[in-house]
Design a protein around this motif. Structure first.
Motif, PDB file in Angstrom:
ATOM      1  N   VAL A 153       3.788   5.827  -5.477  1.00  0.00           N
ATOM      2  CA  VAL A 153       3.742   5.948  -6.944  1.00  0.00           C
ATOM      3  C   VAL A 153       2.697   6.982  -7.355  1.00  0.00           C
ATOM      4  O   VAL A 153       2.945   7.868  -8.182  1.00  0.00           O
ATOM      5  N   ALA A 154       1.496   6.872  -6.768  1.00  0.00           N
ATOM      6  CA  ALA A 154       0.393   7.778  -7.120  1.00  0.00           C
ATOM      7  C   ALA A 154       0.735   9.231  -6.796  1.00  0.00           C
ATOM      8  O   ALA A 154       0.479  10.139  -7.601  1.00  0.00           O
ATOM      9  N   ILE A 155       1.302   9.458  -5.627  1.00  0.00           N
ATOM     10  CA  ILE A 155       1.654  10.823  -5.215  1.00  0.00           C
ATOM     11  C   ILE A 155       2.759  11.400  -6.104  1.00  0.00           C
ATOM     12  O   ILE A 155       2.693  12.564  -6.529  1.00  0.00           O
ATOM     13  N   LEU A 156       3.777  10.594  -6.402  1.00  0.00           N
ATOM     14  CA  LEU A 156       4.885  11.050  -7.234  1.00  0.00           C
ATOM     15  C   LEU A 156       4.405  11.426  -8.637  1.00  0.00           C
ATOM     16  O   LEU A 156       4.745  12.496  -9.162  1.00  0.00           O
ATOM     17  N   VAL A 157       3.584  10.556  -9.232  1.00  0.00           N
ATOM     18  CA  VAL A 157       3.078  10.808 -10.590  1.00  0.00           C
ATOM     19  C   VAL A 157       2.204  12.060 -10.620  1.00  0.00           C
ATOM     20  O   VAL A 157       2.329  12.902 -11.522  1.00  0.00           O
ATOM     21  N   SER A 158       1.308  12.190  -9.642  1.00  0.00           N
ATOM     22  CA  SER A 158       0.402  13.340  -9.616  1.00  0.00           C
ATOM     23  C   SER A 158       1.168  14.645  -9.373  1.00  0.00           C
ATOM     24  O   SER A 158       0.826  15.695  -9.932  1.00  0.00           O
ATOM     25  N   ARG A 159       2.217  14.580  -8.554  1.00  0.00           N
ATOM     26  CA  ARG A 159       3.026  15.789  -8.302  1.00  0.00           C
ATOM     27  C   ARG A 159       3.770  16.209  -9.565  1.00  0.00           C
ATOM     28  O   ARG A 159       3.839  17.406  -9.895  1.00  0.00           O
ATOM     29  N   ILE A 160       4.331  15.250 -10.278  1.00  0.00           N
ATOM     30  CA  ILE A 160       5.048  15.558 -11.518  1.00  0.00           C
ATOM     31  C   ILE A 160       4.084  16.141 -12.559  1.00  0.00           C
ATOM     32  O   ILE A 160       4.406  17.109 -13.256  1.00  0.00           O
ATOM     33  N   ALA A 161       2.890  15.564 -12.652  1.00  0.00           N
ATOM     34  CA  ALA A 161       1.936  15.967 -13.684  1.00  0.00           C
ATOM     35  C   ALA A 161       1.261  17.308 -13.389  1.00  0.00           C
ATOM     36  O   ALA A 161       1.076  18.127 -14.304  1.00  0.00           O
ATOM     37  N   PHE A 162       0.879  17.529 -12.130  1.00  0.00           N
ATOM     38  CA  PHE A 162       0.050  18.702 -11.824  1.00  0.00           C
ATOM     39  C   PHE A 162       0.712  19.732 -10.904  1.00  0.00           C
ATOM     40  O   PHE A 162       0.309  20.892 -10.905  1.00  0.00           O
ATOM     41  N   GLY A 163       1.687  19.317 -10.105  1.00  0.00           N
ATOM     42  CA  GLY A 163       2.371  20.244  -9.217  1.00  0.00           C
ATOM     43  C   GLY A 163       1.418  21.021  -8.335  1.00  0.00           C
ATOM     44  O   GLY A 163       0.375  20.515  -7.920  1.00  0.00           O
ATOM     45  N   ASN A 164       1.744  22.289  -8.088  1.00  0.00           N
ATOM     46  CA  ASN A 164       0.898  23.137  -7.245  1.00  0.00           C
ATOM     47  C   ASN A 164      -0.071  23.990  -8.057  1.00  0.00           C
ATOM     48  O   ASN A 164      -0.906  24.689  -7.484  1.00  0.00           O
ATOM     49  N   LYS A 165       0.028  23.923  -9.372  1.00  0.00           N
ATOM     50  CA  LYS A 165      -0.838  24.743 -10.226  1.00  0.00           C
ATOM     51  C   LYS A 165      -2.264  24.187 -10.280  1.00  0.00           C
ATOM     52  O   LYS A 165      -3.241  24.938 -10.210  1.00  0.00           O
ATOM     53  N   ALA A 186      -5.669   0.736  -6.057  1.00  0.00           N
ATOM     54  CA  ALA A 186      -4.846   1.631  -6.872  1.00  0.00           C
ATOM     55  C   ALA A 186      -5.506   1.962  -8.210  1.00  0.00           C
ATOM     56  O   ALA A 186      -5.240   3.014  -8.788  1.00  0.00           O
ATOM     57  N   ALA A 187      -6.370   1.072  -8.697  1.00  0.00           N
ATOM     58  CA  ALA A 187      -7.017   1.260 -10.001  1.00  0.00           C
ATOM     59  C   ALA A 187      -8.370   1.945  -9.895  1.00  0.00           C
ATOM     60  O   ALA A 187      -9.002   2.236 -10.914  1.00  0.00           O
ATOM     61  N   ALA A 188      -8.823   2.215  -8.673  1.00  0.00           N
ATOM     62  CA  ALA A 188     -10.138   2.835  -8.473  1.00  0.00           C
ATOM     63  C   ALA A 188     -10.126   4.291  -8.940  1.00  0.00           C
ATOM     64  O   ALA A 188      -9.067   4.925  -9.011  1.00  0.00           O
ATOM     65  N   PRO A 189     -11.309   4.838  -9.273  1.00  0.00           N
ATOM     66  CA  PRO A 189     -11.385   6.229  -9.747  1.00  0.00           C
ATOM     67  C   PRO A 189     -11.087   7.253  -8.658  1.00  0.00           C
ATOM     68  O   PRO A 189     -10.817   6.892  -7.506  1.00  0.00           O
ATOM     69  N   VAL A 190     -11.165   8.520  -9.017  1.00  0.00           N
ATOM     70  CA  VAL A 190     -10.885   9.624  -8.089  1.00  0.00           C
ATOM     71  C   VAL A 190     -11.818   9.543  -6.881  1.00  0.00           C
ATOM     72  O   VAL A 190     -13.025   9.336  -7.015  1.00  0.00           O
ATOM     73  N   GLY A 248       3.369  -2.790 -12.118  1.00  0.00           N
ATOM     74  CA  GLY A 248       4.789  -3.095 -12.286  1.00  0.00           C
ATOM     75  C   GLY A 248       5.509  -3.255 -10.958  1.00  0.00           C
ATOM     76  O   GLY A 248       6.308  -4.184 -10.775  1.00  0.00           O
ATOM     77  N   VAL A 249       5.210  -2.372 -10.014  1.00  0.00           N
ATOM     78  CA  VAL A 249       5.842  -2.446  -8.685  1.00  0.00           C
ATOM     79  C   VAL A 249       5.407  -3.709  -7.949  1.00  0.00           C
ATOM     80  O   VAL A 249       6.243  -4.433  -7.369  1.00  0.00           O
ATOM     81  N   LEU A 250       4.109  -4.009  -7.985  1.00  0.00           N
ATOM     82  CA  LEU A 250       3.603  -5.191  -7.274  1.00  0.00           C
ATOM     83  C   LEU A 250       4.081  -6.494  -7.905  1.00  0.00           C
ATOM     84  O   LEU A 250       4.130  -7.532  -7.234  1.00  0.00           O
ATOM     85  N   SER A 251       4.432  -6.440  -9.170  1.00  0.00           N
ATOM     86  CA  SER A 251       4.937  -7.646  -9.857  1.00  0.00           C
ATOM     87  C   SER A 251       6.272  -8.107  -9.287  1.00  0.00           C
ATOM     88  O   SER A 251       6.699  -9.249  -9.514  1.00  0.00           O
ATOM     89  N   LEU A 252       6.940  -7.224  -8.535  1.00  0.00           N
ATOM     90  CA  LEU A 252       8.217  -7.583  -7.907  1.00  0.00           C
ATOM     91  C   LEU A 252       8.023  -8.532  -6.728  1.00  0.00           C
ATOM     92  O   LEU A 252       8.962  -9.195  -6.293  1.00  0.00           O
ATOM     93  N   ALA A 275       0.834  -1.207   0.000  1.00  0.00           N
ATOM     94  CA  ALA A 275       0.000   0.000   0.000  1.00  0.00           C
ATOM     95  C   ALA A 275       0.868   1.256   0.000  1.00  0.00           C
ATOM     96  O   ALA A 275       0.598   2.218  -0.732  1.00  0.00           O
ATOM     97  N   ALA A 276       1.924   1.245   0.818  1.00  0.00           N
ATOM     98  CA  ALA A 276       2.825   2.400   0.897  1.00  0.00           C
ATOM     99  C   ALA A 276       3.509   2.650  -0.448  1.00  0.00           C
ATOM    100  O   ALA A 276       3.619   3.801  -0.901  1.00  0.00           O
ATOM    101  N   LEU A 277       3.932   1.574  -1.106  1.00  0.00           N
ATOM    102  CA  LEU A 277       4.576   1.712  -2.414  1.00  0.00           C
ATOM    103  C   LEU A 277       3.584   2.215  -3.461  1.00  0.00           C
ATOM    104  O   LEU A 277       3.915   3.093  -4.273  1.00  0.00           O
TER     105      LEU A 277
END
Length: 305
Positions: free
Chosen positions: A80-92, A256-260, A236-240, A74-76
């Motif tokens: 992943v979700a937080i990192l991707v969303s921060r890169i994509a949307f940032g603070n804007k 992780a695959a659920a909607p907003v 991909g991460v869980l496949s490890l 769950a932590a991983l």
């Protein structure tokens, strides 16, 4: 493939329940305030009851180890979700940042895991839901407000999902024999999870006009990240992890695959942001999840089997 068909069936059932909420709102049989009260019932009673019920099981070292593994996954997944969303949307784009980072793991994840993997495996989803709630009231609150001062320790400690996890852990670890009347009551309450959750989401959908729902590239970008990019990276991460943890991996991937998550709308209101944008993200991603979730989870079931 069988899992994909089961998922599709369950999601179709959920959309029928959402249609109930949609038509109740459009025909003025339920108000926005009434829907908030249903959401409160879900958050403070029904979802906590589902989590507590999943922990009323015989304690074994194997189950404890599995719970810790589910917490790590769950932590991983959330990282992943937080990192991707921060890169994509940032603070804007704060609303989209929050929406992409945090899924509807409780409202949709718990009913789906119960139907597809089994009620006992909500036990593995509990860690994800609790951790998600903790991050929403810390990282998420900071994102929406633009300030770390918005983080509320009091709200975090009194969060019903976090409290339910604590109660559940006590019941799981200590040799406490719960009376049948208590467990039967919990079972009846948990049976309301899917109907109430989907009706609440249906009312959210009812607040959007059809043309308005499909306008704005930000909402589509948020939906794409939440339903496709983040779940595939999580896969991909869980496949490890070894194949022995199939049930745990599917439970975490479902979340992780659920909607907003609908909390995006609540946090937007609390921070004076555009509430309709959050509702649009919730509604649009929920509609498209009928296609993406069976595909993502079907891939997981086939590859990890």
């Amino acid at each position: 493939m069988a899992l994909g068909l089961i998922l599709l069936r369950q999601i179709l059932i959920m959309f029928i329940l959402m249609a109930v909420g949609f038509f109740l709102y459009r025909n003025k049989k339920i108000s926005i305030q009434g829907n908030r009260e249903l959401g409160t019932l879900l958050l403070y009673i029904i979802l906590p009851a589902s989590i507590i019920k999943s922990f009323i099981t015989e304690f074994t070292r194997e189950k404890l180890d599995s719970l810790l593994i589910s917490l790590l996954m769950a932590a991983l997944a959330l990282a992943v979700a937080i990192l991707v969303s921060r890169i994509a949307f940032g603070n804007k784009y704060k609303v989209e940042h929050f929406g992409a980072a945090f899924s509807n793991a409780g409202f949709i994840g718990i009913p789906l895991v119960k139907a597809v993997v089994g009620e006992a495996d909500i036990f593995y989803l509990a860690a994800f839901v609790a951790l998600l709630n903790i991050l929403q009231w810390t990282y998420g609150a900071a994102v929406m407000s633009g300030s770390k001062e918005a983080i509320s320790v009091k709200k975090l400690v009194t969060n019903p999902i976090v409290a339910a996890l604590g109660i559940g852990l006590v019941l799981f670890i200590l040799p406490i024999k719960m009376p049948a009347i208590f467990t039967e009551t919990l079972s009846m309450v948990t049976g309301m999870t899917a109907p109430v959750a989907m009706i609440v989401l249906g009312v959210y959908l009812g607040q959007m006009e059809g043309r308005e729902l499909f306008q704005g590239k930000e909402a589509f970008a948020c939906t794409l990240l939440r339903l496709v990019v983040i779940p595939l990276l999580t896969f991909g991460v869980l496949s490890l992890f070894p194949k022995d943890f199939l049930a745990i991996k599917l439970a975490v991937l479902t979340a992780a695959a659920a909607p907003v998550g609908s909390n995006a709308a609540i946090f937007a209101q609390l921070n004076g942001l555009k509430y309709t944008d959050a509702v649009k993200n919730v509604a649009l991603s929920t509609i498209f999840s009928i296609v993406t979730m069976p595909i993502i989870l079907g891939i997981g079931a086939v590859v990890w089997k």
